[in-house]
Motif scaffolding. Structure first.
Motif, PDB file in Angstrom:
ATOM      1  N   THR A 729     -10.210 -12.707   5.299  1.00  0.00           N
ATOM      2  CA  THR A 729      -9.289 -13.524   6.106  1.00  0.00           C
ATOM      3  C   THR A 729      -8.635 -14.631   5.293  1.00  0.00           C
ATOM      4  O   THR A 729      -7.766 -15.331   5.799  1.00  0.00           O
ATOM      5  CB  THR A 729     -10.045 -14.158   7.293  1.00  0.00           C
ATOM      6  N   PHE A 730      -9.071 -14.807   4.046  1.00  0.00           N
ATOM      7  CA  PHE A 730      -8.434 -15.796   3.178  1.00  0.00           C
ATOM      8  C   PHE A 730      -7.012 -15.339   2.841  1.00  0.00           C
ATOM      9  O   PHE A 730      -6.657 -14.156   2.969  1.00  0.00           O
ATOM     10  CB  PHE A 730      -9.213 -15.922   1.873  1.00  0.00           C
ATOM     11  N   SER A 731      -6.213 -16.272   2.389  1.00  0.00           N
ATOM     12  CA  SER A 731      -4.929 -15.936   1.787  1.00  0.00           C
ATOM     13  C   SER A 731      -5.225 -15.447   0.364  1.00  0.00           C
ATOM     14  O   SER A 731      -5.792 -16.187  -0.439  1.00  0.00           O
ATOM     15  CB  SER A 731      -4.012 -17.154   1.766  1.00  0.00           C
ATOM     16  N   LYS A 733      -4.440 -13.566  -3.396  1.00  0.00           N
ATOM     17  CA  LYS A 733      -3.532 -13.259  -4.482  1.00  0.00           C
ATOM     18  C   LYS A 733      -4.356 -12.648  -5.614  1.00  0.00           C
ATOM     19  O   LYS A 733      -5.247 -13.303  -6.154  1.00  0.00           O
ATOM     20  CB  LYS A 733      -2.813 -14.518  -4.964  1.00  0.00           C
ATOM     21  N   ALA A 763      -8.412 -16.744  -3.774  1.00  0.00           N
ATOM     22  CA  ALA A 763      -8.578 -16.676  -2.319  1.00  0.00           C
ATOM     23  C   ALA A 763      -8.569 -18.090  -1.776  1.00  0.00           C
ATOM     24  O   ALA A 763      -9.324 -18.952  -2.254  1.00  0.00           O
ATOM     25  CB  ALA A 763      -9.886 -15.979  -1.975  1.00  0.00           C
ATOM     26  N   THR A 765      -8.363 -20.742   1.761  1.00  0.00           N
ATOM     27  CA  THR A 765      -8.484 -20.905   3.210  1.00  0.00           C
ATOM     28  C   THR A 765      -8.526 -22.382   3.558  1.00  0.00           C
ATOM     29  O   THR A 765      -8.882 -23.222   2.721  1.00  0.00           O
ATOM     30  CB  THR A 765      -9.748 -20.205   3.756  1.00  0.00           C
ATOM     31  N   THR A 766      -8.139 -22.687   4.767  1.00  0.00           N
ATOM     32  CA  THR A 766      -8.221 -24.053   5.294  1.00  0.00           C
ATOM     33  C   THR A 766      -9.463 -24.157   6.165  1.00  0.00           C
ATOM     34  O   THR A 766      -9.685 -23.322   7.054  1.00  0.00           O
ATOM     35  CB  THR A 766      -6.972 -24.399   6.111  1.00  0.00           C
ATOM     36  N   ARG A 840     -10.447 -23.193  -2.288  1.00  0.00           N
ATOM     37  CA  ARG A 840      -9.861 -22.148  -3.129  1.00  0.00           C
ATOM     38  C   ARG A 840     -10.930 -21.598  -4.059  1.00  0.00           C
ATOM     39  O   ARG A 840     -11.658 -22.371  -4.691  1.00  0.00           O
ATOM     40  CB  ARG A 840      -8.683 -22.699  -3.930  1.00  0.00           C
TER      41      ARG A 840
END
Length: 865
Positions: A729-731, A733, A763, A765-766, A840
């Motif tokens: 579910t992380f953003s 790259k 990776a 995430t907030t 991150r």
């Protein structure tokens, strides 16, 4: 070894799992210098085991009324066990009291208090008159009177054992007068090492072999001598250095000479060499066209090789044989019986006084799992019962303690009660093959005690397993114990310093199986770590809880250890148990679980026991809950005596076991400064790792049976992780999603890894958690074949970095895949988090390791997951 770096605050609540923090870690704030204090304990690496002979605390020394002034040796040569005993006493008294005693012959002895060492015959001839008619071979008489000590053995080996017993007493601060005879419970007290000629060790978790390298015996045998010393201190009198899956070239002329060098090194310590042999050696090594045990040429070949062995090693103990098991050759190849095979070797070694240890581990590894009545647990009785009385009298059938294979819980092997005319030995596994492979700590003697104390009720009379093994129930002269140990070149011998308690416990129980497991553990603690009460209490608690805790988070109710039996026998994989020919089946379906081993409906295994025991196991109402799934195939909602259903017991036990494991490392941390830094750090690292891997086990097993049965957890825990953020579910790259096999070994059945395989991934995430202090756990996969680099950042500030280098720091069998063996995690304690902070993680692949990530858990204080 690469250093991990911690770059965030507050060490005081540290409970990192899976990675430690070496000197030089980079910190942002809150640095507690106490964390890095080396403490008062002297540096140690574990090489001396329990034979440290450390100086005693001053308060204990006050109890020593007087100490001997000299050591008197009554009969000895420079390389005899008595000579070793004298030097050992000299070394021990020097270390404990700081007092150097001369070693004297009787003619040089003056008035004063002495340590007198000698055999009974020598004592009565040249020193005094001692009447100890009950002194058995290898036994000793110990007398301590106001500083004067007499150590008298039935033979020279017994003198050495008595010397070690005396030193153990005083090293534990026991200075009281004493006078007693101690005899071994059984004549065979051997260790089996599964070392290969190339230096690898099958089921070895502490480095390469101390015996072999590059196809032959190593040149430097210093570690073998040190190991023989440890064994002698426990009363171990035999050692097999070579794997039971034997290489025929062990019998080459070069290797026979090498074996002789091993024997020469161990002989002064009273440890006899034995060897493991390959049944097909006449064909594969000798060039014959057969290895039929009744063929005259085969018989002659074995007689000649045996003669060559005994010429080089006159006191060779004998052979151990693994035949017709797991693909090994044997007499069944030629339609001969196992007794025909054993007796071939028994006749060869008989003129030299040798014995044959013939393993009962014989079974069909291609069994048909679809056949309801098929059962590997029946194999030993099926193969050996009808051969009872057909073995020669120097054959000992070596029986694993349970019917399958060193599981976390098994009933006693029924074979112990089925061959009354045959000598038997019990095979125990000190190396923790199915019990965490020394990356997890499990103190095993409590399990062994349950087996040894079990009453088989042969002929409706008391017949404990220990009395069967000791030869008393059936009147056998031979019998005893074989412990699979597998030490390596690691200075801790077994990889995990705490696992040495298992070797100590094995040796002490082989000498006297009536001893209490906790008493033995506390003996070992005092000898290994000293007298601090907090140390004693802490390690006692961890040790005595370790087996039930491990059973809880691996396999309960007699279902066996739910590991991957098709691969490394380490991490969780319950699906691997069934649908194959290996016979370690659970018969798990969507509605039922457990083997039906009843006579009425199942495989008949319960009926292999004597009638009283068979009746107990046949009836589900009288079968103990901890073996219910061993003997009965039941619905998941079957009620146990506790009132819980089987499936709810699974859920609860796995959560309880994993939760209790989290307490081991913090308890150990309280010993900082009370234990030398090296051993402290190395144990702490493994206990932290165990804590993380126990959660892998918990989740994999609970999710598997939850998905299979469809029955929810009454407590609502299984499959629900409110503090986790799944990596997928992380953003992302440079990362991509990947499956894991078995899927339950990844949170939400999915992980991420770098693409391309040698690339870098990011990776982000907030964090949506209330502001506060958290422990941040990161689940990842550490496979063999590379050392990926990971960095974690909080709001672009470096938080923590580590490497996937567990293969450099642990010793278990590693995996090349993303699975339950490679799944692990690190925990970063005491992190200040504000809602909206950005986390991150950067992963850099290396070799075959793809920087795979599973999840991040943001855990409030006191929450495991």
């Amino acid at each position: 070894m690469r250093a991990s770096k911690l770059v965030y605050s507050d060490f005081r609540s540290m409970c990192c799992i899976g990675l430690d923090f070496p000197d030089g870690a980079i910190l942002r704030c809150g640095f507690d210098r106490r964390f890095w204090s080396s403490g008062a304990a002297a540096a140690e690496n574990g090489i001396d085991g329990w034979l440290r002979y450390a100086p005693l605390p001053a308060d204990l020394l006050q109890g020593a009324a007087s100490t001997p002034t000299a050591i008197v040796v009554l009969n000895s040569t420079d390389s005899s066990p008595i000579s070793i005993a004298a030097r050992e006493v000299q070394k021990g008294l020097q270390g404990i009291f700081g007092k150097n005693l001369d070693i004297l012959q009787p003619s040089a002895a003056r008035n004063g208090s002495h340590v007198v060492l000698g055999t009974l015959s020598a004592y009565n001839t040249g020193w005094g008159n001692l009447n100890v008619s009950n002194l058995a071979p290898d036994g000793y008489f110990l007398s301590v009177r106001r500083g004067s000590v007499s150590i008298v053995g039935r033979n020279e080996r017994g003198v050495l054992y008595g010397a070690f017993a005396y030193l153990s007493r005083i090293a534990q601060g026991n200075f009281g007068d004493a006078q007693f005879v101690s005899n071994p419970d059984a004549p065979i007290r051997w260790v089996n090492e599964w070392d290969n000629l190339d230096g690898t060790i099958e089921r070895g978790y502490a480095g390469p072999s101390i015996f072999f390298s590059e196809g032959t015996v190593v040149k430097n045998l210093t570690r073998v001598s040190q190991y023989a010393r440890l064994l002698a201190s426990l009363g171990i009198n035999g050692l097999i250095p070579h794997n039971v899956n034997a290489n025929p070239s062990i019998l080459s002329d070069e290797n026979i000479d090498g074996l002789g060098r091993i024997a020469d090194v161990m002989r002064p310590y009273g440890v006899q060499l034995g060897i493991s042999i390959n049944f097909a050696s006449p064909k594969s090594l000798g060039g014959l066209n057969t290895f039929d045990p009744l063929d005259p040429a085969v018989i002659e070949w074995w007689n000649n090789r045996t003669k060559a062995l005994y010429k080089r090693v006159p006191d060779l103990g004998g052979f151990i044989v693994k035949a017709n098991s797991e693909g090994q050759p044997g007499p069944l190849t030629y339609n001969r019986t196992l007794a025909d095979g054993a007796n071939l070797f028994a006749r060869a070694v008989k003129p030299y006084g040798g014995i044959i240890m013939f393993r009962a581990f014989v079974y069909d590894r291609f069994a048909d799992w679809t056949v309801w009545k098929a059962d590997r647990a029946n194999a030993a009785v099926d193969f050996f019962k009808d051969l009872d009385g057909k073995f020669l009298d120097n054959v000992v059938v070596q029986i694993k303690y349970g019917p399958i294979d060193f599981q976390v819980r098994e009933p006693v092997s029924p074979l112990f009660a089925n061959i009354p005319k045959t000598a038997v030995a019990m095979e125990l596994q000190v190396t923790q093959e199915y019990l965490g492979q020394q990356s997890h700590f499990v103190y095993i003697p409590p399990m062994w005690k349950e087996i040894l104390d079990f009453d088989m009720r042969v002929n409706n009379k008391s017949s404990t397993v220990r009395d069967i093994v000791g030869g008393r129930v059936f009147g056998q002269k031979l019998g005893g114990y074989a412990g699979v140990v597998n030490v390596g070149t690691n200075t801790s011998w077994l990889g995990h310093h705490l696992s040495m308690s298992n070797l100590y416990g094995y040796g002490r129980l082989a000498w006297n199986p009536k001893q209490d497991a906790q008493d033995l553990l506390q003996e070992w603690i005092r000898l290994t770590f000293g007298f601090d009460k907090t140390v004693l209490d802490t390690i006692t608690r961890i040790g005595m809880e370790s087996w039930p805790t491990y059973e809880n988070y691996t396999g309960n109710l007699g279902i066996q250890t739910l590991t991957d039996i098709l691969y490394t026998h380490y991490g969780p994989n319950p699906a691997s148990q069934d649908n194959n020919g290996w016979g370690q089946w659970t018969r798990a379906t969507t509605t039922h679980i457990g083997m039906d081993r009843t006579v009425k409906n199942g495989t008949g295994n319960a009926g292999q026991y004597p009638p009283e025991v068979a009746t107990m196991y046949e009836n589900i109402e009288t079968t103990p809950d901890n073996l219910i799934l061993w003997f009965h195939h039941v619905p998941y909602k079957q009620r146990l005596k506790s009132g819980k259903t089987v499936i709810q017991h699974f859920y609860d036990a796995h959560y309880d076991g994993a939760a209790n494991t989290q307490t081991f490392a913090p308890a150990w941390e309280n010993l900082r400064g009370k234990i030398d830094q090296q051993r402290f750090d190395e144990v702490l690292f493994r206990l932290r790792y165990q804590a993380g891997h126990s959660i892998v086990w918990r989740d994999a097993i609970c999710n598997f049976y939850h998905n299979l049965s469809g029955i929810p957890d009454e407590a609502g825990r299984v499959g629900k992780h409110p503090y986790r953020i799944e990596a997928e579910t992380f953003s992302l790259k440079g990362f991509t999603l990947t499956g894991v096999n078995p899927p339950e070994t990844a949170s939400n059945f999915t992980a991420i890894w770098t693409t391309p395989r040698n690339g870098t991934g990011e990776a982000v995430t907030t964090l949506d958690f209330a502001s506060g202090t958290y422990n941040i756990a990161i689940g990842y996969f550490d496979i063999i074949g590379g050392r990926a680099h990971y960095s974690a950042y909080l709001n672009a500030i470096p938080l923590y970095e580590w490497y996937g280098d567990l293969e450099d720091r642990l010793g278990h069998a590693f995996s090349e895949k993303l699975d339950g063996h490679s799944a692990t995690r690190v925990t970063i304690p005491g992190v200040q988090v504000k809602r909206g902070d950005v986390l991150r993680i950067v992963g850099v692949a290396n070799g075959n390791e793809t920087a795979a990530l599973d999840y991040v858990a943001v855990l409030p204080e006191g929450i495991v997951d």
